[in-house]
Design a protein around this motif. Structure first.
Motif, PDB file in Angstrom:
ATOM      1  N   PRO A  94      -0.678  -3.774  -4.262  1.00  0.00           N
ATOM      2  CA  PRO A  94      -1.504  -4.506  -5.231  1.00  0.00           C
ATOM      3  C   PRO A  94      -1.514  -6.009  -4.978  1.00  0.00           C
ATOM      4  N   GLU A  95      -0.495  -6.519  -4.241  1.00  0.00           N
ATOM      5  CA  GLU A  95      -0.407  -7.959  -3.995  1.00  0.00           C
ATOM      6  C   GLU A  95      -0.959  -8.376  -2.637  1.00  0.00           C
ATOM      7  N   THR A  96      -1.330  -7.440  -1.781  1.00  0.00           N
ATOM      8  CA  THR A  96      -1.842  -7.789  -0.456  1.00  0.00           C
ATOM      9  C   THR A  96      -3.129  -8.597  -0.587  1.00  0.00           C
ATOM     10  N   ASP A  97      -3.171  -9.742   0.086  1.00  0.00           N
ATOM     11  CA  ASP A  97      -4.359 -10.594   0.081  1.00  0.00           C
ATOM     12  C   ASP A  97      -5.520  -9.827   0.722  1.00  0.00           C
ATOM     13  N   PRO A  98      -6.686  -9.733   0.056  1.00  0.00           N
ATOM     14  CA  PRO A  98      -7.835  -9.023   0.640  1.00  0.00           C
ATOM     15  C   PRO A  98      -8.234  -9.562   2.012  1.00  0.00           C
ATOM     16  N   GLU A  99      -8.038 -10.873   2.231  1.00  0.00           N
ATOM     17  CA  GLU A  99      -8.376 -11.431   3.544  1.00  0.00           C
ATOM     18  C   GLU A  99      -7.433 -10.910   4.624  1.00  0.00           C
ATOM     19  N   VAL A 100      -6.175 -10.728   4.270  1.00  0.00           N
ATOM     20  CA  VAL A 100      -5.206 -10.162   5.214  1.00  0.00           C
ATOM     21  C   VAL A 100      -5.589  -8.730   5.566  1.00  0.00           C
ATOM     22  N   LEU A 101      -5.930  -7.949   4.543  1.00  0.00           N
ATOM     23  CA  LEU A 101      -6.357  -6.571   4.778  1.00  0.00           C
ATOM     24  C   LEU A 101      -7.594  -6.535   5.669  1.00  0.00           C
ATOM     25  N   GLY A 102      -8.561  -7.427   5.388  1.00  0.00           N
ATOM     26  CA  GLY A 102      -9.780  -7.475   6.188  1.00  0.00           C
ATOM     27  C   GLY A 102      -9.516  -7.847   7.629  1.00  0.00           C
TER      28      GLY A 102
END
Length: 763
Positions: free
Chosen positions: A158-166
């Motif tokens: 839930p805390e993973t930055d969406p930009e990191v995931l992308g």
């Protein structure tokens, strides 16, 4: 942007991940715990293991020099400039958390950290970490071996930055060539949770229905759209110890029953772990495969399952094959119906818990376990009313998700969401689906063996449709029609490619060639070879760019078409070769000519270079039927040029090839026909001596010698003084030599043997 990667843990998975990353052109730091005598011993051993791995972990073993090794005590500082660090150490939370604490003090604030854990919850691993670390952390679950299995499960918290995931998703898909799937932070994630459950059920139901291991693997392989390794062979390849560990971990984490039968546990205790120990469910005895009898734990020669009903289903499309399999008589049908019912029920119950949508579930099983189609597509193929009846037959309740479905899980470009609504199928940017284009009516020309499809933006694609995409009269005829159509209708260029899972093209239609030779129809054969040569040359000299998109098996004629393209956009997994010598022939679709011209032209800028080196290089390539084991090796061998490009991800191959056409199209001009200087009798004498020396040493047969001498004759430009020749001068020699060899009894025996067995004959 990820420019450098660190891998912690040099075991099978860690070293395999490092090999994949460096094969993609990214430098790697590989660390493991310190050794006793040599502090870097474990990392060094892991790298050596990857270099010796079969199938090969590296696409080019020379790239291993870009893997910097070290240990986690002395060399953690080497990770300071890494953009992504993958942790793949022992599957216990405490060592992982301790390592993360040390990493947090060393890594730059923009570095991404991920764990390759196969089941430990991310929330457990993050205990005690700072907010910044938590935002740049996620799970990245590769499948073994990392180079070959397409799936990469991404497990954000839930805390993973969406930009990191992308960023990881983009890197995984475009640079590492993976099919990425988002999974929820649940035990086993998606693929292992469902795939291992299915394997356990197959083992249990084998006993219940009185089947043998051979019978189960015959029923749970291609018949159901699964890999040839089916159930027990897959377990042998994975390792029975690994299967035991995964089932125990899943049982502990979920509270569900994943227990393996006692006799499987006994095999593990006895060290019969599968492929790596030489015996498991199968065992090789004097070159023969023997199968375990699960009742006695002894081995006997493998028994072929020869059921007429199975043969009748073999070549049907998967939906028909699946429905037919579930209707098989006797114990086979009973086994398959119960297996389908139990695995479908489990999938329906667990999907909302482990995945964000059912599309991800299907992709995970397709990409991670090699299924032709995922479980929800299989349920649609059976029909949901039939599925409900099957569940009731086995006393299984109707899952809530099944009740939400309105006729099908997929319909009209949408899929059933877990919320009960239908949502548009997600479109993957940069992916072109030929199947989708055909369903949209984008087929321009169509024949039994090939078709021309509109890719959009003025680019067309020629698709082969024969078995293994073999090239015969129908393909060549459609190629000619397609070239004319593209020019007449004002298209800007042509791609040649397809979506076959195995082969771009396995070469010319050998069965037709052998038939004509046996009938003595030499005029027809001579005409056919010339037409093949003209087809290859037409790719080179068409008034618009032609880009070939090869992948997988690209052999013989398939390789020759590729060699004559303006540009090649190859998939990284490219097994390309001029393999005609293996069936007693030589490349006569322009392949022999092309390699000589290509290697000779490479030497032209160097006045001091010996021109015979080009002849020798082409001879070795063709006479030894060398085949690349990757696109990187294809470049080394000379099948691909520096200007040819590589797509790591097969899913993007067609779109990348289309983009290459559009790059070349403005102001395109076909090349001028080249001429080269052949060496004549001088080169021929050298090659004859080499061939005779091999024969005298007993390394080749008399017929191998004859094939070698014919190849030498063409590459030398025939007898006589050195002279300048055109491409067609050599093509004429190719054709003459091909027909000579085809007229021999031993070449015809070789072709017949290969067609019958799939293996070469040395006669």
């Amino acid at each position: 942007m990820i420019k450098k990667v660190g891998v912690l843990g040099a075991g099978t998975m860690g070293s395999g991940i490092a090999a994949l990353v460096v094969s993609a052109g990214i430098p790697v730091v590989l660390l493991d715990i310190p050794g006793r005598e040599d502090r870097n011993e474990l990392a060094k051993r892991g790298l050596e293991r990857a270099l010796k791995a079969k199938p090969a972990a590296f696409m080019d073993p020379d790239l291993a020099r870009y893997v910097e090794i070290g240990n986690t005590e002395d060399d953690l500082g080497k990770l300071a400039d890494c953009d992504w660090v993958v942790e793949a150490i022992i599957e216990k939370p405490e060592p992982k958390r301790a390592l993360y604490e040390r990493l947090e003090a060393i890594l730059k604030p923009t570095a991404i950290v991920s764990s390759n854990t196969s089941g430990i919850p991310m929330r457990v691993l993050l205990e005690g970490r700072s907010e910044g670390f938590r935002r740049r952390f996620l799970g990245t679950h590769f499948f073994n071996p990392p180079r070959y299995l397409h799936l990469l499960e991404l497990i954000p918290t839930p805390e993973t930055d969406p930009e990191v995931l992308g960023e990881i998703r983009r890197f995984g898909e475009r640079i590492l060539g993976k099919g990425t799937v988002l999974a929820k932070d649940s035990p086993g994630f998606i693929a292992n949770r469902l795939g291992v459950y299915g394997m356990v059920q197959a083992v249990r139901l084998m006993e219940k229905h009185g089947l043998s291991i051979d019978e189960v693997d015959a029923l749970t392989g291609p018949l159901l759209g699964r890999p040839n390794s089916a159930t027990f062979r897959t377990a042998d390849l994975t390792g029975l110890d690994v299967l035991k560990l995964v089932t125990e971990e899943l049982a502990q984490a979920t509270g569900e029953d994943f227990a393996l039968p006692e006799w499987v546990l006994r095999l593990v205790a006895e060290g019969r772990l599968g492929e790596k120990t030489g015996a498991g469910f199968y065992k090789r005895v004097n070159g023969e495969i023997h199968t375990l009898d699960h009742r006695t734990l002894g081995y006997a020669p493998r028994a072929k399952v020869d059921l007429p009903e199975l043969k009748a289903l073999r070549d049907l499309p998967l939906p028909e094959r699946l429905r037919g399999a579930l209707q098989l008589p006797g114990k086979y049908g009973a086994f398959l119906r119960e297996l389908f019912a139990r695995t479908a029920h489990y999938t329906l119950e667990k999907a909302p818990e482990i995945a964000y949508d059912l599309v991800s579930v299907d992709q995970a099983l397709e990409w991670g376990f090699g299924w032709e189609e995922g479980p929800f597509k299989n349920m649609d193929a059976l029909g949901l009313e039939g599925l409900k009846a099957l569940l009731a037959e086995h006393g299984l309740s109707e899952p809530e998700l099944l009740g939400k479905a309105q006729g099908a899980f997929y319909r009209n470009g949408t899929y059933l969401g877990f919320d009960g609504a239908y949502h548009p199928l997600p479109k993957r940017e940069g992916v072109i689906s030929l199947k989708a284009l055909k369903s949209e009516g984008k087929t321009l020309l169509e024949g039994k063996e090939a078709a021309l499809i509109d890719l959009g933006d003025g680019v067309a694609l020629l698709e082969f449709r024969t078995k293994m995409n073999a090239i015969g009269e129908g393909v060549i005829r459609m190629l000619q029609k397609s070239l004319e159509y593209v020019e007449e209708k004002g298209y800007v260029g042509l791609v040649i490619g397809n979506e076959d899972p195995r082969a771009f093209s396995a070469g010319a239609n050998l069965a037709l060639i052998l038939s004509l030779a046996q009938e003595g129809d030499w005029d027809e054969l001579a005409l056919a070879v010339r037409q093949f040569q003209k087809a290859s040359m037409s790719l080179r000299y068409s008034p618009f760019p032609v880009v070939v998109a090869p992948f997988g098996l690209t052999l013989g004629g398939g390789a020759e078409f590729t060699l004559h393209a303006d540009a090649v956009q190859a998939h990284a997994e490219l097994y390309m070769g001029l393999v005609e010598a293996g069936v007693g022939l030589l490349p006569a679709g322009g392949g022999t000519k092309e390699m000589l011209f290509r290697f000779t032209q490479e030497l032209e800028p160097y006045e001091e270079a010996d021109p015979f080196e080009a002849v020798k290089r082409a001879f070795n390539l063709i006479a030894l039927a060398k085949t690349s084991t990757s696109a990187l090796e294809a470049k080394k061998l000379g099948f691909l040029r520096d200007r040819d490009r590589i797509s790591m991800n097969r899913d993007f191959l067609i779109a990348d090839a289309k983009r290459r056409v559009l790059d070349l199209a403005p102001d395109y001009r076909p090349p001028l026909p080249p001429r080269i200087r052949v060496l004549g009798s001088e080169a021929l004498g050298n090659l004859r001596y080499a061939v005779w020396a091999f024969r005298e040493a007993g390394e080749i047969t008399d017929h191998d010698m004859r094939i070698g001498l014919e190849i030498a004759h063409v590459l030398s430009g025939g007898e006589g003084a050195p002279r300048e020749v055109s491409e067609w001068d050599l093509l004429d020699l190719e054709r003459e030599a091909f027909l000579k060899l085809l007229g021999t009894r031993k070449t015809q025996e070789r072709i017949a043997h290969t067609l019958k067995t799939g293996k070469p004959l040395r006669n």
